[in-house]
Design an enzyme around this catalytic site. Structure first.
Site, PDB file in Angstrom:
ATOM      1  N   ARG A 141       1.135 -13.776  -4.273  1.00 17.14           N
ATOM      2  CA  ARG A 141       2.718 -13.771  -4.160  1.00 17.14           C
ATOM      3  C   ARG A 141       2.354 -13.456  -2.711  1.00 17.14           C
ATOM      4  O   ARG A 141       3.721 -12.983  -1.910  1.00 17.14           O
ATOM      5  CB  ARG A 141       3.084 -12.267  -4.485  1.00 17.14           C
ATOM      6  N   TRP A 162     -11.833  -1.246  -2.512  1.00 22.68           N
ATOM      7  CA  TRP A 162     -10.806  -0.616  -2.925  1.00 22.68           C
ATOM      8  C   TRP A 162     -10.716   0.886  -2.609  1.00 22.68           C
ATOM      9  O   TRP A 162      -9.719   2.133  -2.451  1.00 22.68           O
ATOM     10  CB  TRP A 162     -10.951  -0.571  -4.282  1.00 22.68           C
ATOM     11  N   ASP A 206      -3.779 -11.473   2.904  1.00 19.96           N
ATOM     12  CA  ASP A 206      -3.716 -11.102   3.895  1.00 19.96           C
ATOM     13  C   ASP A 206      -5.105 -11.772   3.648  1.00 19.96           C
ATOM     14  O   ASP A 206      -6.309 -12.049   4.084  1.00 19.96           O
ATOM     15  CB  ASP A 206      -4.457  -9.456   3.627  1.00 19.96           C
ATOM     16  N   GLU A 253     -16.805  -6.430  -7.236  1.00 22.91           N
ATOM     17  CA  GLU A 253     -15.284  -6.433  -7.443  1.00 22.91           C
ATOM     18  C   GLU A 253     -15.131  -7.096  -8.639  1.00 22.91           C
ATOM     19  O   GLU A 253     -14.066  -6.583  -9.681  1.00 22.91           O
ATOM     20  CB  GLU A 253     -14.937  -6.973  -6.386  1.00 22.91           C
ATOM     21  N   CYS A 256      -1.564  -9.105  -6.008  1.00 17.74           N
ATOM     22  CA  CYS A 256      -1.500  -9.979  -5.005  1.00 17.74           C
ATOM     23  C   CYS A 256      -1.479 -11.064  -5.412  1.00 17.74           C
ATOM     24  O   CYS A 256      -1.081 -11.837  -5.438  1.00 17.74           O
ATOM     25  CB  CYS A 256      -2.680  -9.241  -4.182  1.00 17.74           C
ATOM     26  N   TYR A 268      -5.189  -5.062 -12.235  1.00 16.91           N
ATOM     27  CA  TYR A 268      -6.039  -6.207 -12.988  1.00 16.91           C
ATOM     28  C   TYR A 268      -7.057  -6.014 -14.205  1.00 16.91           C
ATOM     29  O   TYR A 268      -6.852  -6.108 -15.009  1.00 16.91           O
ATOM     30  CB  TYR A 268      -6.867  -6.905 -11.381  1.00 16.91           C
TER      31      TYR A 268
HETATM   32  N1  LIG Z   1      -3.634  -5.354   3.676  1.00 17.13           N
HETATM   33  C1  LIG Z   1      -5.071  -5.491   2.546  1.00 17.13           C
HETATM   34  N2  LIG Z   1      -5.866  -6.776   2.313  1.00 17.13           N
HETATM   35  C2  LIG Z   1      -6.930  -7.102   1.463  1.00 17.13           C
HETATM   36  O1  LIG Z   1      -7.297  -8.072   0.905  1.00 17.13           O
HETATM   37  C3  LIG Z   1      -6.350  -6.094   0.065  1.00 17.13           C
HETATM   38  C4  LIG Z   1      -5.291  -4.913   0.174  1.00 17.13           C
HETATM   39  N3  LIG Z   1      -5.043  -4.711   1.309  1.00 17.13           N
HETATM   40  N4  LIG Z   1      -5.639  -3.853  -0.578  1.00 17.13           N
HETATM   41  C5  LIG Z   1      -6.260  -4.038  -1.681  1.00 17.13           C
HETATM   42  C6  LIG Z   1      -7.830  -5.064  -1.851  1.00 17.13           C
HETATM   43  C7  LIG Z   1      -8.614  -4.850  -1.319  1.00 17.13           C
HETATM   44  N5  LIG Z   1      -9.454  -6.008  -0.598  1.00 17.13           N
HETATM   45  C8  LIG Z   1      -9.999  -5.892   0.538  1.00 17.13           C
HETATM   46  C9  LIG Z   1     -10.431  -4.575   0.975  1.00 17.13           C
HETATM   47  C10 LIG Z   1     -10.799  -4.599   2.270  1.00 17.13           C
HETATM   48  C11 LIG Z   1     -11.737  -6.107   2.632  1.00 17.13           C
HETATM   49  C12 LIG Z   1     -12.553  -6.132   4.317  1.00 17.13           C
HETATM   50  O2  LIG Z   1     -12.741  -4.381   4.887  1.00 17.13           O
HETATM   51  N6  LIG Z   1     -13.040  -6.186   4.382  1.00 17.13           N
HETATM   52  C13 LIG Z   1     -14.244  -6.735   5.156  1.00 17.13           C
HETATM   53  C14 LIG Z   1     -15.529  -5.945   5.097  1.00 17.13           C
HETATM   54  C15 LIG Z   1     -16.172  -5.921   3.608  1.00 17.13           C
HETATM   55  C16 LIG Z   1     -16.824  -5.150   3.193  1.00 17.13           C
HETATM   56  O3  LIG Z   1     -16.601  -3.919   3.335  1.00 17.13           O
HETATM   57  O4  LIG Z   1     -17.362  -5.525   2.149  1.00 17.13           O
HETATM   58  C17 LIG Z   1     -14.709  -7.763   5.912  1.00 17.13           C
HETATM   59  O5  LIG Z   1     -15.019  -8.338   6.723  1.00 17.13           O
HETATM   60  O6  LIG Z   1     -14.334  -9.141   4.761  1.00 17.13           O
HETATM   61  C18 LIG Z   1     -11.636  -7.074   1.995  1.00 17.13           C
HETATM   62  C19 LIG Z   1     -10.849  -6.957   1.061  1.00 17.13           C
HETATM   63  C20 LIG Z   1      -8.312  -6.617  -0.835  1.00 17.13           C
HETATM   64  N7  LIG Z   1      -7.225  -6.800  -0.760  1.00 17.13           N
HETATM   65  O1  LIG Z   2      -6.772  -9.468  -4.013  1.00 12.00           O
HETATM   66  C1  LIG Z   2      -6.524  -8.800  -2.712  1.00 12.00           C
HETATM   67  C2  LIG Z   2      -5.004  -8.286  -2.441  1.00 12.00           C
HETATM   68  C3  LIG Z   2      -4.425  -7.805  -1.237  1.00 12.00           C
HETATM   69  N1  LIG Z   2      -4.024  -8.041  -0.613  1.00 12.00           N
HETATM   70  C4  LIG Z   2      -2.803  -7.551   0.321  1.00 12.00           C
HETATM   71  C5  LIG Z   2      -2.078  -8.502   0.732  1.00 12.00           C
HETATM   72  C6  LIG Z   2      -1.352  -7.657   1.514  1.00 12.00           C
HETATM   73  O2  LIG Z   2      -1.106  -8.192   2.807  1.00 12.00           O
HETATM   74  C7  LIG Z   2      -1.248  -6.670   1.176  1.00 12.00           C
HETATM   75  C8  LIG Z   2      -0.292  -5.693  -0.133  1.00 12.00           C
HETATM   76  O3  LIG Z   2       1.252  -5.821   0.096  1.00 12.00           O
HETATM   77  P1  LIG Z   2       2.043  -5.661  -0.981  1.00 12.00           P
HETATM   78  O4  LIG Z   2       3.243  -4.495   0.579  1.00 12.00           O
HETATM   79  O5  LIG Z   2       1.984  -5.135  -2.034  1.00 12.00           O
HETATM   80  O6  LIG Z   2       1.742  -7.024  -0.519  1.00 12.00           O
HETATM   81  O7  LIG Z   2      -2.827  -6.609   0.423  1.00 12.00           O
HETATM   82  C9  LIG Z   2      -4.642  -9.174  -0.513  1.00 12.00           C
HETATM   83  O8  LIG Z   2      -4.689 -10.491   0.452  1.00 12.00           O
HETATM   84  N2  LIG Z   2      -5.603  -9.960  -1.998  1.00 12.00           N
END
Ligand SMILES: Nc1nc(=O)c2c([nH]1)NC[C@@H]1CN(c3ccc(C(=O)N[C@@H](CCC(=O)O)C(=O)O)cc3)CN21
Ligand SMILES: O=c1ccn([C@H]2C[C@H](O)[C@@H](COP(=O)(O)O)O2)c(=O)[nH]1
Length: 264
Positions: A166, A80, A169, A58, A146, A94
């Protein structure tokens, strides 16, 4: 990474339950900070296994300026997927803002190249800043940034990084974000012949999704292991020439992964 566990505990104890855009619901606190001395180890969570491969790809994808998920899919990174349109596009997220921020006179500003030159030529500057929050383009992004800004600081031959989020998660996103900015700091430090200093994270709305509470509690029962180390095998001639194979994480001992659903 004990401080990360303390943050989870803090949210569980002091958080306010709120509705959120995704419909999942969260408990949240507002305004928190974590600090890591990067010379003491690479801040990769040890209380659950992290997918380092996704994190490295990423970051390389951001640095290349790409905003289409094709590269990620080719490398089996799916994080993503949920946000891309039918062509795989995410809008000017980004990569686009870091490498090609559009200026009113029709130029494109490469913030990464600029900040690198500044760190090399004027290390004491207080303007080593990269900003991803472009108010003129936020509406066209699949997800507004974020981690919206980061700053560097040089002292005693060490490069430190402070990054701002800002919205956080805390269970799924934050562990990725910490490792990603640690990696970026190591890369920039190598390019500037500096060693690594501190990584400082600042969060605004720091939340735990309600469907992550049990997973967070499970993590709190686990004792952290010693941090792994990062070695970069060669010194590429540019910040944009790093390859996935250049990075070696050594000594990563962790508890098993914990599955958690992502809120879209
Ligand atoms: N709700 C939310 N949280 C996020 O952290 C987040 C978003 N949305 N949207 C955009 C990006 C995408 N990101 C993500 C998305 C998925 C995982 C996730 O599912 N992680 C799992 C599996 C990782 C993998 O398959 O590599 C984990 O257990 O960490 C982590 C970060 C961070 N961002
Ligand atoms: O790099 C990242 C990208 C996204 N997030 C999380 C934070 C929130 O849970 C969602 C975004 O939702 P908004 O309503 O736009 O705030 O994705 C993260 O932690 N890290």
């Amino acid at each position: 990474m004990k401080d990360y566990l303390d943050l989870l505990q803090d949210i569980l104890e002091n958080g306010t339950e709120k509705a959120d855009r995704t419909g999942t619901g969260t408990i949240s606190v507002f305004g928190r900070q974590l600090r890591f001395d990067l010379s003491q180890g690479f801040p990769l969570l040890t209380t659950k296994k992290l997918h380092v491969r996704s994190i490295i790809h990423e970051l390389l994808w951001f640095l290349s300026g790409d905003t289409n998920i094709r590269y990620l899919q080719e490398n089996k990174v799916t994080i993503w997927d949920e946000w891309a349109d039918e062509h795989g596009d995410l809008g000017p997220v980004y990569g686009s803002q870091w490498r090609a921020w559009p200026s009113p006179d029709g130029r494109y500003i490469d913030q990464i190249s600029q900040v690198l030159q500044q760190i090399k030529n004027n290390p004491d500057s207080r303007r080593h800043l990269v900003v991803a929050w472009n108010p003129a383009e936020v509406d066209r992004m699949a997800l507004p940034p974020c981690h919206y800004a980061f700053q560097f600081y040089v002292a005693h031959g060490k490069l430190s990084c402070l990054f701002n989020m800002r919205s956080v998660d805390t269970f799924l996103g934050l562990p990725f974000n910490l490792a990603s900015y640690a990696l970026l700091t190591h890369m920039l430090a190598q390019q500037c012949d500096l060693s690594v200093g501190e990584l400082i994270w600042t969060g605004g709305d720091v939340h735990l999704y309600l469907n992550h509470v049990e997973q967070a509690k499970l993590q709190l029962t686990r004792a952290p292991y010693q941090l792994p180390t990062l070695t970069i095998k060669r010194q590429p001639s540019s910040i944009f020439d790093y390859k996935f194979e250049d990075f070696v994480i050594e000594g990563y001992v962790s508890h098993p992964g914990i599955k958690a659903p992502i809120s879209v």
